[in-house]
Design a protein around this motif. Sequence first.
Motif, PDB file in Angstrom:
ATOM      1  N   ALA A   2      24.730  66.958 -14.064  1.00  0.00           N
ATOM      2  CA  ALA A   2      23.449  66.626 -13.438  1.00  0.00           C
ATOM      3  C   ALA A   2      23.134  67.601 -12.312  1.00  0.00           C
ATOM      4  O   ALA A   2      21.977  67.969 -12.108  1.00  0.00           O
ATOM      5  N   ARG A   3      24.165  68.013 -11.590  1.00  0.00           N
ATOM      6  CA  ARG A   3      23.961  68.954 -10.492  1.00  0.00           C
ATOM      7  C   ARG A   3      23.401  70.275 -11.011  1.00  0.00           C
ATOM      8  O   ARG A   3      22.533  70.882 -10.391  1.00  0.00           O
ATOM      9  N   GLU A   4      23.913  70.713 -12.163  1.00  0.00           N
ATOM     10  CA  GLU A   4      23.435  71.963 -12.757  1.00  0.00           C
ATOM     11  C   GLU A   4      21.973  71.849 -13.159  1.00  0.00           C
ATOM     12  O   GLU A   4      21.191  72.776 -12.961  1.00  0.00           O
ATOM     13  N   LYS A   5      21.601  70.704 -13.716  1.00  0.00           N
ATOM     14  CA  LYS A   5      20.220  70.506 -14.137  1.00  0.00           C
ATOM     15  C   LYS A   5      19.286  70.417 -12.944  1.00  0.00           C
ATOM     16  O   LYS A   5      18.158  70.917 -12.994  1.00  0.00           O
ATOM     17  N   LYS A   6      19.749  69.798 -11.866  1.00  0.00           N
ATOM     18  CA  LYS A   6      18.933  69.728 -10.652  1.00  0.00           C
ATOM     19  C   LYS A   6      18.732  71.123 -10.076  1.00  0.00           C
ATOM     20  O   LYS A   6      17.648  71.464  -9.620  1.00  0.00           O
ATOM     21  N   ALA A   7      19.791  71.915 -10.105  1.00  0.00           N
ATOM     22  CA  ALA A   7      19.698  73.283  -9.601  1.00  0.00           C
ATOM     23  C   ALA A   7      18.732  74.093 -10.451  1.00  0.00           C
ATOM     24  O   ALA A   7      17.944  74.888  -9.922  1.00  0.00           O
ATOM     25  N   LYS A   8      18.776  73.878 -11.754  1.00  0.00           N
ATOM     26  CA  LYS A   8      17.860  74.589 -12.653  1.00  0.00           C
ATOM     27  C   LYS A   8      16.419  74.198 -12.350  1.00  0.00           C
ATOM     28  O   LYS A   8      15.525  75.043 -12.354  1.00  0.00           O
ATOM     29  N   ALA A   9      16.196  72.914 -12.070  1.00  0.00           N
ATOM     30  CA  ALA A   9      14.854  72.442 -11.740  1.00  0.00           C
ATOM     31  C   ALA A   9      14.357  73.105 -10.458  1.00  0.00           C
ATOM     32  O   ALA A   9      13.220  73.562 -10.387  1.00  0.00           O
ATOM     33  N   LYS A  10      15.220  73.170  -9.454  1.00  0.00           N
ATOM     34  CA  LYS A  10      14.847  73.806  -8.186  1.00  0.00           C
ATOM     35  C   LYS A  10      14.541  75.287  -8.391  1.00  0.00           C
ATOM     36  O   LYS A  10      13.616  75.831  -7.814  1.00  0.00           O
ATOM     37  N   MET A  11      15.344  75.920  -9.237  1.00  0.00           N
ATOM     38  CA  MET A  11      15.150  77.329  -9.521  1.00  0.00           C
ATOM     39  C   MET A  11      13.805  77.559 -10.220  1.00  0.00           C
ATOM     40  O   MET A  11      13.082  78.507  -9.900  1.00  0.00           O
ATOM     41  N   GLU A  12      13.467  76.686 -11.171  1.00  0.00           N
ATOM     42  CA  GLU A  12      12.182  76.800 -11.861  1.00  0.00           C
ATOM     43  C   GLU A  12      11.026  76.625 -10.885  1.00  0.00           C
ATOM     44  O   GLU A  12      10.026  77.341 -10.966  1.00  0.00           O
ATOM     45  N   GLN A  13      11.170  75.680  -9.976  1.00  0.00           N
ATOM     46  CA  GLN A  13      10.120  75.451  -8.992  1.00  0.00           C
ATOM     47  C   GLN A  13       9.931  76.686  -8.116  1.00  0.00           C
ATOM     48  O   GLN A  13       8.805  77.118  -7.873  1.00  0.00           O
ATOM     49  N   ALA A  14      11.026  77.244  -7.643  1.00  0.00           N
ATOM     50  CA  ALA A  14      10.957  78.427  -6.773  1.00  0.00           C
ATOM     51  C   ALA A  14      10.380  79.621  -7.520  1.00  0.00           C
ATOM     52  O   ALA A  14       9.540  80.356  -6.993  1.00  0.00           O
ATOM     53  N   LYS A  15      10.816  79.802  -8.752  1.00  0.00           N
ATOM     54  CA  LYS A  15      10.313  80.911  -9.574  1.00  0.00           C
ATOM     55  C   LYS A  15       8.810  80.747  -9.806  1.00  0.00           C
ATOM     56  O   LYS A  15       8.053  81.713  -9.730  1.00  0.00           O
ATOM     57  N   GLY A  16       8.398  79.515 -10.063  1.00  0.00           N
ATOM     58  CA  GLY A  16       6.981  79.244 -10.274  1.00  0.00           C
ATOM     59  C   GLY A  16       6.149  79.519  -9.041  1.00  0.00           C
ATOM     60  O   GLY A  16       5.065  80.094  -9.126  1.00  0.00           O
ATOM     61  N   LYS A  17       6.660  79.116  -7.887  1.00  0.00           N
ATOM     62  CA  LYS A  17       5.938  79.362  -6.632  1.00  0.00           C
ATOM     63  C   LYS A  17       5.784  80.855  -6.384  1.00  0.00           C
ATOM     64  O   LYS A  17       4.727  81.325  -5.971  1.00  0.00           O
ATOM     65  N   ALA A  18       6.859  81.596  -6.627  1.00  0.00           N
ATOM     66  CA  ALA A  18       6.818  83.046  -6.419  1.00  0.00           C
ATOM     67  C   ALA A  18       5.825  83.694  -7.374  1.00  0.00           C
ATOM     68  O   ALA A  18       5.038  84.564  -6.975  1.00  0.00           O
ATOM     69  N   LYS A  19       5.857  83.258  -8.620  1.00  0.00           N
ATOM     70  CA  LYS A  19       4.958  83.826  -9.629  1.00  0.00           C
ATOM     71  C   LYS A  19       3.500  83.503  -9.292  1.00  0.00           C
ATOM     72  O   LYS A  19       2.622  84.351  -9.428  1.00  0.00           O
ATOM     73  N   GLU A  20       3.267  82.284  -8.845  1.00  0.00           N
ATOM     74  CA  GLU A  20       1.910  81.887  -8.467  1.00  0.00           C
ATOM     75  C   GLU A  20       1.410  82.720  -7.286  1.00  0.00           C
ATOM     76  O   GLU A  20       0.285  83.223  -7.290  1.00  0.00           O
ATOM     77  N   ALA A  21       2.261  82.901  -6.287  1.00  0.00           N
ATOM     78  CA  ALA A  21       1.888  83.688  -5.108  1.00  0.00           C
ATOM     79  C   ALA A  21       1.604  85.141  -5.487  1.00  0.00           C
ATOM     80  O   ALA A  21       0.630  85.735  -5.006  1.00  0.00           O
TER      81      ALA A  21
END
Length: 58
Positions: A2-21
């Motif tokens: 579960a920790r790995e999946k949560k980390a992946k979710a956080k990573m996707e969010q950060a990547k998305g924010k960077a891409k949007e910016a």
Amino acid sequence: MAREKKAKAKMEQAKGKAKEAMGRAVGNERMTAEGKAEQAKGDARQAKEKGKDVFRHG
């Protein structure tokens, strides 16, 4: 696991924010939309994992 999946979710969010910016900075609407979509995907994944935690610990 579960920790790995949560980390992946956080990573996707950060990547998305960077891409949007980046998309906004260069005026690329497609990149901005892709960034928002990645953030939404990360948000959904994170919500799913939080829901699982409630059932495991509750």
